[in-house]
Enzyme design. Structure first.
Site, PDB file in Angstrom:
ATOM      1  N   GLY A   1      48.715  39.512  45.966  1.00  0.00           N
ATOM      2  CA  GLY A   1      47.404  38.994  45.969  1.00  0.00           C
ATOM      3  C   GLY A   1      47.158  37.651  46.280  1.00  0.00           C
TER       4      GLY A   1
ATOM      5  N   GLN B   1      41.737  43.698  41.847  1.00  0.00           N
ATOM      6  CA  GLN B   1      41.361  44.289  40.708  1.00  0.00           C
ATOM      7  C   GLN B   1      40.799  45.759  41.207  1.00  0.00           C
ATOM      8  OE1 GLN B   1      41.975  44.266  37.591  1.00  0.00           O
ATOM      9  NE2 GLN B   1      42.909  42.102  37.871  1.00  0.00           N
TER      10      GLN B   1
ATOM     11  N   SER C   1      47.000  43.986  45.606  1.00  0.00           N
ATOM     12  CA  SER C   1      48.429  43.775  45.225  1.00  0.00           C
ATOM     13  C   SER C   1      48.767  44.875  44.516  1.00  0.00           C
ATOM     14  CB  SER C   1      48.592  42.414  44.116  1.00  0.00           C
ATOM     15  OG  SER C   1      49.595  42.349  43.628  1.00  0.00           O
TER      16      SER C   1
ATOM     17  N   CYS D   1      46.243  29.326  25.565  1.00  0.00           N
ATOM     18  CA  CYS D   1      46.819  28.420  24.556  1.00  0.00           C
ATOM     19  C   CYS D   1      47.909  27.370  25.480  1.00  0.00           C
ATOM     20  CB  CYS D   1      47.380  28.886  23.669  1.00  0.00           C
ATOM     21  SG  CYS D   1      48.088  27.755  22.176  1.00  0.00           S
TER      22      CYS D   1
END
Length: 404
Positions: free
Chosen positions: A95, A203, A223, A349
């Site tokens: 993608g 998606q 994808s 994070c």
């Protein structure tokens, strides 16, 4: 400083947990939006092309002809799935490459007509960072806003189009909150205005119906690993007549537009995967929606929880994004991981800082709510037992966190 400490604790917690975790004992995978397992049917079909039918499809031998025919058949399957012509399908590495090629290729080829691109603030980084790169080259980018549900207003696009607009690129469905855009109407508007319309359907493909003709789509990215195919293979649909630069220069593969020896196993896999998904789409969509509704109903009974994004009829069937007010998403995710439950968060994070999701920020959530939000994504192997286990485990974890 507090964020850095929290992040460091999260990393230590994850490392310790990973040593104790035994996924053979219990695994509930609710991260299908990140990647899906390859289906057994797809694996069976592509296996021979790794070690038996390994001929280079560009060679002239009868042995290599088998690879060439396999690629031909895969194009046919994909073309049928999205209602286009076989020679409008181009194979890529996934993608991200498809998005890069669509945007860069279209605007660089058509820069004599203008220098303006329209997109939204909730696109995947493959689109946003490509636009940022083009902005450095002198192109003008308009990021049209979305509402609190993550849906773009058609009038914003209409008002943003100018005589210099070359391309509109708007994702079919969002990867974090699952919001499905009014693609048919956007495509119609772009067609009327003579502007190329690209949609990132990574998606959406394999999960909701796509018809590039009916929806007035000029270019579309997908994808395979998002719909039970192999990683490392994607497609870019390019409507016949669209002017676009070649992306990789070299040999004659992909009709001279994307050079390099074809990934035959991957191509066979993406063709089989999209065919299977389209055959089972209606039934699987209903099953997935029921599981999602049950999960949502019980999670939203927990005090301090909120649904992020659109109503269920305007989001992807398996998508659920929830804010757990007052609880850091990283801590909650790692607590779930210790219990064998995989989910994901919009914040990351990284490099000693916690960055709020650009998608959740764009729909109006505060940084605190962004950092307390988790995405659950349901797929073909999710069972009702998995949902029950997740609900009970989640309630226990949240109760424990809020009482300590």
């Amino acid at each position: 400083m507090a964020q850095i400490v929290i992040c460091a604790i999260c990393i230590m917690f994850l490392r310790k947990g990973s040593e104790q975790m035994n996924y053979d004992k219990k695994l509930v995978y609710l991260d299908y939006g990140a990647s899906t397992p390859m289906s057994k049917e797809v694996f069976k079909e592509i296996e021979p092309y790794f070690y038996t039918l390994y001929g280079n499809p560009s060679s002239v031998s009868s042995f290599s002809e088998q690879s060439k025919m396999a690629i031909f058949n895969a194009r046919e399957r994909i073309a049928k799935a999205i209602n286009c012509k076989r020679n409008e399908i181009y194979f890529t590495s996934g993608g991200t490459e498809s998005d890069n090629w669509a945007i860069k290729g279209a605007v660089l080829k058509n820069r004599d007509k203008g220098n303006h691109i329209i997109t939204t603030a909730i696109e995947h980084p493959a689109v946003l960072n490509t636009c940022k790169y083009l902005e450095e080259l002198g192109f003008k980018i308009t990021y049209v806003p979305v509402d609190k549900y993550g849906i773009v207003n058609l009038e914003y696009i209409r008002n943003a189009i100018t005589e210099n607009t070359i391309l509109v690129s708007i994702m079919f469905a969002n990867n974090e909150i699952g919001s499905i855009q009014p693609i048919r109407e956007i495509g119609k508007l772009c067609r009327e205005q003579g502007v190329i319309f690209h949609t990132d359907a990574v998606q959406a493909a394999g999960h909701i119906p796509i018809d590039v003709e009916e929806m007035n789509i000029d270019m579309l990215s997908m994808s395979a690993h998002k719909f039970y195919g192999p990683k490392g293979i994607g497609i870019l649909y390019i409507r016949r007549g669209i002017k676009i630069d070649a992306f990789i220069h070299g040999g004659h593969q992909e009709r001279g537009r994307r050079a390099g020896t074809e990934n035959t196993p991957g191509i066979v896999g993406i063709g089989k995967a999209i065919e299977l998904c389209n055959l089972n789409m209606s039934k699987e969509s209903e099953r997935t929606k029921k599981l999602r509704s049950k999960l949502a109903e019980h999670i939203l009974e927990i005090p301090g929880t909120e649904l992020n994004g659109p109503d269920y009829d305007k989001r992807l069937p398996g998508n659920l994004n929830i804010c757990f007010n007052g609880i850091e998403a990283e801590i909650l995710l790692m607590s779930l991981d210790l219990k064998g439950i995989c989910a994901s968060a919009g914040s990351a994070c990284s490099a000693g800082s916690i960055r709020p999701s650009h998608v959740l920020s764009a729909i109006g959530l505060s940084p605190e709510k962004c950092k307390s939000s988790i995405r659950f994504s349901i797929g073909e192997e999710t069972s009702e037992e998995d949902i029950d286990y997740t609900i009970s485990t989640l309630k226990e974890i949240i109760s424990s966190i809020r009482t300590t």
